[in-house]
Design a protein around this motif. Structure first.
Motif, PDB file in Angstrom:
ATOM      1  N   ALA A  75       5.656  16.755  16.293  1.00  0.00           N
ATOM      2  CA  ALA A  75       5.195  15.745  14.998  1.00  0.00           C
ATOM      3  C   ALA A  75       6.805  15.470  14.411  1.00  0.00           C
ATOM      4  CB  ALA A  75       4.268  15.639  14.357  1.00  0.00           C
ATOM      5  N   LYS A  76       7.274  14.659  14.689  1.00  0.00           N
ATOM      6  CA  LYS A  76       8.518  14.716  14.209  1.00  0.00           C
ATOM      7  C   LYS A  76       8.517  13.671  12.938  1.00  0.00           C
ATOM      8  CE  LYS A  76      10.648  13.958  18.310  1.00  0.00           C
ATOM      9  NZ  LYS A  76      11.161  12.935  19.844  1.00  0.00           N
ATOM     10  N   ASP A  77       9.912  14.814  12.253  1.00  0.00           N
ATOM     11  CA  ASP A  77       9.745  14.474  10.703  1.00  0.00           C
ATOM     12  C   ASP A  77      11.008  13.430  10.604  1.00  0.00           C
ATOM     13  OD1 ASP A  77      10.553  13.922   7.693  1.00  0.00           O
ATOM     14  OD2 ASP A  77      10.955  16.120   7.592  1.00  0.00           O
ATOM     15  N   TRP A  78      10.842  12.128  10.510  1.00  0.00           N
ATOM     16  CA  TRP A  78      12.286  11.267   9.620  1.00  0.00           C
ATOM     17  C   TRP A  78      12.040  11.099   8.311  1.00  0.00           C
ATOM     18  CZ3 TRP A  78      13.807  10.924  14.711  1.00  0.00           C
ATOM     19  CH2 TRP A  78      12.517  10.537  15.675  1.00  0.00           C
ATOM     20  N   GLU A 115      16.375   0.273  31.523  1.00  0.00           N
ATOM     21  CA  GLU A 115      16.299   1.723  32.325  1.00  0.00           C
ATOM     22  C   GLU A 115      16.218   3.164  31.415  1.00  0.00           C
ATOM     23  OE1 GLU A 115      18.277   1.415  35.479  1.00  0.00           O
ATOM     24  OE2 GLU A 115      17.234  -1.417  36.891  1.00  0.00           O
ATOM     25  N   GLN A 116      16.911   3.215  30.776  1.00  0.00           N
ATOM     26  CA  GLN A 116      17.180   4.852  30.316  1.00  0.00           C
ATOM     27  C   GLN A 116      17.375   4.546  28.921  1.00  0.00           C
ATOM     28  OE1 GLN A 116      21.192   5.916  31.126  1.00  0.00           O
ATOM     29  NE2 GLN A 116      22.315   3.622  31.359  1.00  0.00           N
ATOM     30  N   ILE A 117      16.874   3.797  28.158  1.00  0.00           N
ATOM     31  CA  ILE A 117      16.980   3.542  26.578  1.00  0.00           C
ATOM     32  C   ILE A 117      15.779   3.002  26.629  1.00  0.00           C
ATOM     33  CG2 ILE A 117      18.670   5.008  26.524  1.00  0.00           C
ATOM     34  CD1 ILE A 117      19.880   3.011  24.993  1.00  0.00           C
ATOM     35  N   ALA A 118      14.924   2.901  25.317  1.00  0.00           N
ATOM     36  CA  ALA A 118      14.393   2.575  24.241  1.00  0.00           C
ATOM     37  C   ALA A 118      15.194   1.017  23.420  1.00  0.00           C
ATOM     38  CB  ALA A 118      12.775   2.387  23.823  1.00  0.00           C
ATOM     39  N   PHE A 119      14.200   0.293  22.935  1.00  0.00           N
ATOM     40  CA  PHE A 119      14.878  -1.033  22.163  1.00  0.00           C
ATOM     41  C   PHE A 119      14.248  -0.844  21.198  1.00  0.00           C
ATOM     42  CE2 PHE A 119      18.512  -1.548  25.385  1.00  0.00           C
ATOM     43  CZ  PHE A 119      19.629  -1.312  24.483  1.00  0.00           C
ATOM     44  N   SER A 120      14.682  -1.038  19.421  1.00  0.00           N
ATOM     45  CA  SER A 120      13.560  -1.806  18.425  1.00  0.00           C
ATOM     46  C   SER A 120      13.693  -3.387  18.775  1.00  0.00           C
ATOM     47  CB  SER A 120      14.938  -2.281  17.104  1.00  0.00           C
ATOM     48  OG  SER A 120      15.461  -2.212  17.030  1.00  0.00           O
ATOM     49  N   ASN A 121      13.137  -3.881  17.809  1.00  0.00           N
ATOM     50  CA  ASN A 121      13.221  -5.457  17.985  1.00  0.00           C
ATOM     51  C   ASN A 121      14.244  -5.465  17.611  1.00  0.00           C
ATOM     52  OD1 ASN A 121      10.954  -5.443  18.110  1.00  0.00           O
ATOM     53  ND2 ASN A 121       9.541  -5.693  16.945  1.00  0.00           N
ATOM     54  N   LYS A 122      14.391  -7.114  17.897  1.00  0.00           N
ATOM     55  CA  LYS A 122      16.048  -7.922  17.551  1.00  0.00           C
ATOM     56  C   LYS A 122      16.917  -7.771  16.590  1.00  0.00           C
ATOM     57  CE  LYS A 122      16.937 -12.082  18.180  1.00  0.00           C
ATOM     58  NZ  LYS A 122      16.807 -13.323  17.901  1.00  0.00           N
ATOM     59  N   LEU A 123      18.060  -7.146  16.000  1.00  0.00           N
ATOM     60  CA  LEU A 123      18.435  -7.503  15.016  1.00  0.00           C
ATOM     61  C   LEU A 123      19.374  -8.273  14.844  1.00  0.00           C
ATOM     62  CD1 LEU A 123      19.578  -3.737  14.462  1.00  0.00           C
ATOM     63  CD2 LEU A 123      17.986  -4.819  13.668  1.00  0.00           C
ATOM     64  N   PHE A 124      19.897  -9.150  16.139  1.00  0.00           N
ATOM     65  CA  PHE A 124      20.671 -10.246  15.645  1.00  0.00           C
ATOM     66  C   PHE A 124      20.751 -10.478  17.186  1.00  0.00           C
ATOM     67  CE2 PHE A 124      23.182  -6.455  14.838  1.00  0.00           C
ATOM     68  CZ  PHE A 124      24.632  -6.280  15.732  1.00  0.00           C
ATOM     69  N   GLY A 160      19.074   1.499  19.788  1.00  0.00           N
ATOM     70  CA  GLY A 160      18.857   2.019  21.183  1.00  0.00           C
ATOM     71  C   GLY A 160      18.455   3.130  20.039  1.00  0.00           C
ATOM     72  N   LEU A 161      16.941   3.810  20.862  1.00  0.00           N
ATOM     73  CA  LEU A 161      16.121   5.092  20.930  1.00  0.00           C
ATOM     74  C   LEU A 161      16.268   5.583  22.115  1.00  0.00           C
ATOM     75  CD1 LEU A 161      13.876   2.611  18.284  1.00  0.00           C
ATOM     76  CD2 LEU A 161      15.898   4.313  17.867  1.00  0.00           C
ATOM     77  N   ARG A 162      15.485   6.917  22.186  1.00  0.00           N
ATOM     78  CA  ARG A 162      15.095   7.679  22.702  1.00  0.00           C
ATOM     79  C   ARG A 162      13.392   7.143  23.763  1.00  0.00           C
ATOM     80  NH1 ARG A 162      17.871  11.721  20.763  1.00  0.00           N
ATOM     81  NH2 ARG A 162      16.393  11.612  19.170  1.00  0.00           N
ATOM     82  N   LYS A 163      12.759   7.344  24.603  1.00  0.00           N
ATOM     83  CA  LYS A 163      12.004   6.131  24.735  1.00  0.00           C
ATOM     84  C   LYS A 163      11.075   7.520  24.152  1.00  0.00           C
ATOM     85  CE  LYS A 163      12.888   3.987  28.895  1.00  0.00           C
ATOM     86  NZ  LYS A 163      13.094   3.263  30.931  1.00  0.00           N
ATOM     87  N   ASP A 164      11.014   8.584  23.839  1.00  0.00           N
ATOM     88  CA  ASP A 164       9.584   9.465  23.376  1.00  0.00           C
ATOM     89  C   ASP A 164       9.557   9.267  22.033  1.00  0.00           C
ATOM     90  OD1 ASP A 164      12.377  10.380  23.213  1.00  0.00           O
ATOM     91  OD2 ASP A 164      11.379  12.293  24.389  1.00  0.00           O
ATOM     92  N   ASP A 165      10.301   8.729  21.995  1.00  0.00           N
ATOM     93  CA  ASP A 165      10.605   8.525  19.798  1.00  0.00           C
ATOM     94  C   ASP A 165       9.775   7.664  19.343  1.00  0.00           C
ATOM     95  OD1 ASP A 165      11.255  10.191  19.480  1.00  0.00           O
ATOM     96  OD2 ASP A 165      13.321  10.223  19.331  1.00  0.00           O
ATOM     97  N   ALA A 166       8.124   6.934  20.050  1.00  0.00           N
ATOM     98  CA  ALA A 166       7.708   5.597  20.265  1.00  0.00           C
ATOM     99  C   ALA A 166       7.750   5.511  18.629  1.00  0.00           C
ATOM    100  CB  ALA A 166       6.594   5.521  20.922  1.00  0.00           C
ATOM    101  N   ASP A 167       7.279   6.475  17.834  1.00  0.00           N
ATOM    102  CA  ASP A 167       6.884   6.568  16.263  1.00  0.00           C
ATOM    103  C   ASP A 167       7.802   6.098  15.534  1.00  0.00           C
ATOM    104  OD1 ASP A 167       7.474   8.922  17.402  1.00  0.00           O
ATOM    105  OD2 ASP A 167       7.592  10.020  15.423  1.00  0.00           O
ATOM    106  N   LEU A 168       9.247   6.205  16.329  1.00  0.00           N
ATOM    107  CA  LEU A 168      10.085   6.022  15.316  1.00  0.00           C
ATOM    108  C   LEU A 168      10.406   4.269  15.901  1.00  0.00           C
ATOM    109  CD1 LEU A 168      12.861   6.761  13.878  1.00  0.00           C
ATOM    110  CD2 LEU A 168      14.053   7.193  15.692  1.00  0.00           C
ATOM    111  N   LYS A 169      10.494   4.127  16.656  1.00  0.00           N
ATOM    112  CA  LYS A 169      10.427   2.431  17.391  1.00  0.00           C
ATOM    113  C   LYS A 169       9.488   1.862  16.334  1.00  0.00           C
ATOM    114  CE  LYS A 169       9.683  -0.479  20.611  1.00  0.00           C
ATOM    115  NZ  LYS A 169      10.054  -1.913  20.420  1.00  0.00           N
ATOM    116  N   GLN A 170       8.026   2.414  15.963  1.00  0.00           N
ATOM    117  CA  GLN A 170       7.184   1.506  15.025  1.00  0.00           C
ATOM    118  C   GLN A 170       7.577   1.406  13.770  1.00  0.00           C
ATOM    119  OE1 GLN A 170       3.460   3.656  14.788  1.00  0.00           O
ATOM    120  NE2 GLN A 170       2.412   1.431  14.480  1.00  0.00           N
ATOM    121  N   LYS A 171       8.368   2.670  13.422  1.00  0.00           N
ATOM    122  CA  LYS A 171       9.098   2.666  11.734  1.00  0.00           C
ATOM    123  C   LYS A 171       9.948   0.878  11.696  1.00  0.00           C
ATOM    124  CE  LYS A 171       7.405   7.385  10.369  1.00  0.00           C
ATOM    125  NZ  LYS A 171       6.899   7.294   9.176  1.00  0.00           N
ATOM    126  N   LEU A 172      11.182   1.603  12.140  1.00  0.00           N
ATOM    127  CA  LEU A 172      12.201   0.817  12.417  1.00  0.00           C
ATOM    128  C   LEU A 172      11.623  -1.085  12.539  1.00  0.00           C
ATOM    129  CD1 LEU A 172      14.840   2.327  14.411  1.00  0.00           C
ATOM    130  CD2 LEU A 172      14.093   2.501  12.804  1.00  0.00           C
TER     131      LEU A 172
END
Length: 257
Positions: A19-22, A98-107, A217-229
């Protein structure tokens, strides 16, 4: 039964260990891209991306740490865990996804060509054939120019950062520069050093190379961080905080559709 209980306990421990501490979020940034990110005279990082990141961290009760990195090395550095997210006007393209994940759009901002005032140049391979065009390394503009213009006789010159592109444009070593239109307008054309230059032609549209807006831009295995962002971004848009921040920099809606 004891074996089952032991297995469950070990499984829980394993989950806990991973579990990652953000409470601290490290963002990679290229500080040569005003008004999105640049350095103030006192050395402090400033800009729209910086304000967005600071507000996101505030909402997540996290400490923001900014890690400066050349743009063309952002994805390798992200994968190497030098930081947790790329918050540096990174457009979401199929190639990057193909390499990384992204948050929802910022602009969402367009791409345009800049050249000397009075020029007849247009952002087409025919118009630019035999000319030299500067781009920042690792950007969607470099990908676009190398994909569509370089094979047709346009010389594409990549630079480590955007300031170097403008320096060579001013000195005459470049005929034109290709970059984000908002960055070019506010960070160059409306500044004293950009006084002798103008946009050449209109917006360039190519979703395949230019993407569909910028995200974190996010690492694909950090789905929990993506959800928070994503939750923080949605909250900023809903309560008007995003609009207040963008008005500090832009006289128009930079979020787009």
């Amino acid at each position: 039964m004891k074996k089952l209980a032991l297995s469950l306990a070990l499984a829980c421990l394993a989950v806990g260990a991973h579990a990652k501490d953000w409470s601290t979020i490290r963002f990679g940034v290229d500080a040569s891209y005003a008004p999105f990110e640049s350095k103030a005279p006192d050395g402090k990082l400033v800009g729209f991306d910086i304000d967005l990141g600071t507000e996101i961290c505030k909402r997540l009760n996290a400490k923001c740490v900014w890690v400066e990195n050349d743009f063309d090395g952002m994805i390798p550095a992200l994968k190497a865990k030098k930081f947790d997210g790329v918050l540096s006007s990174m457009s979401m393209t199929p190639q990057r996804e193909e390499q990384i994940a992204f948050s929802n759009k910022l602009f969402n901002t367009p791409t345009r060509l800049v050249a000397k005032k009075g020029t007849s140049l247009l952002p087409t391979a025919d118009s630019l054939k035999g000319k030299t065009v500067g781009v920042e390394q690792g950007t969607i503009q470099e990908t676009y120019a190398k994909t569509y213009w370089a094979p047709k006789g346009v010389q594409i010159v990549p630079y480590q950062n955007q300031d170097q592109v403008y320096s060579d444009l001013i000195s005459g070593r470049l005929d034109a520069a290709l970059q984000d239109a908002v960055q070019a307008d506010i960070g160059f054309l409306k500044s004293p050093r950009g006084a002798g230059f103008q946009f050449a032609g209109g917006d360039i549209n190519d979703p395949k190379t230019l993407g569909s807006g910028a995200g974190i831009g996010l690492r694909k295995d950090d789905a929990d961080l993506k959800q928070k962002l994503d939750g923080a971004i949605a909250g900023m848009l809903k309560d008007g905080t995003y609009q207040k921040l963008e008005k500090k920099y832009f006289a128009f809606d930079v979020y787009g559709n």
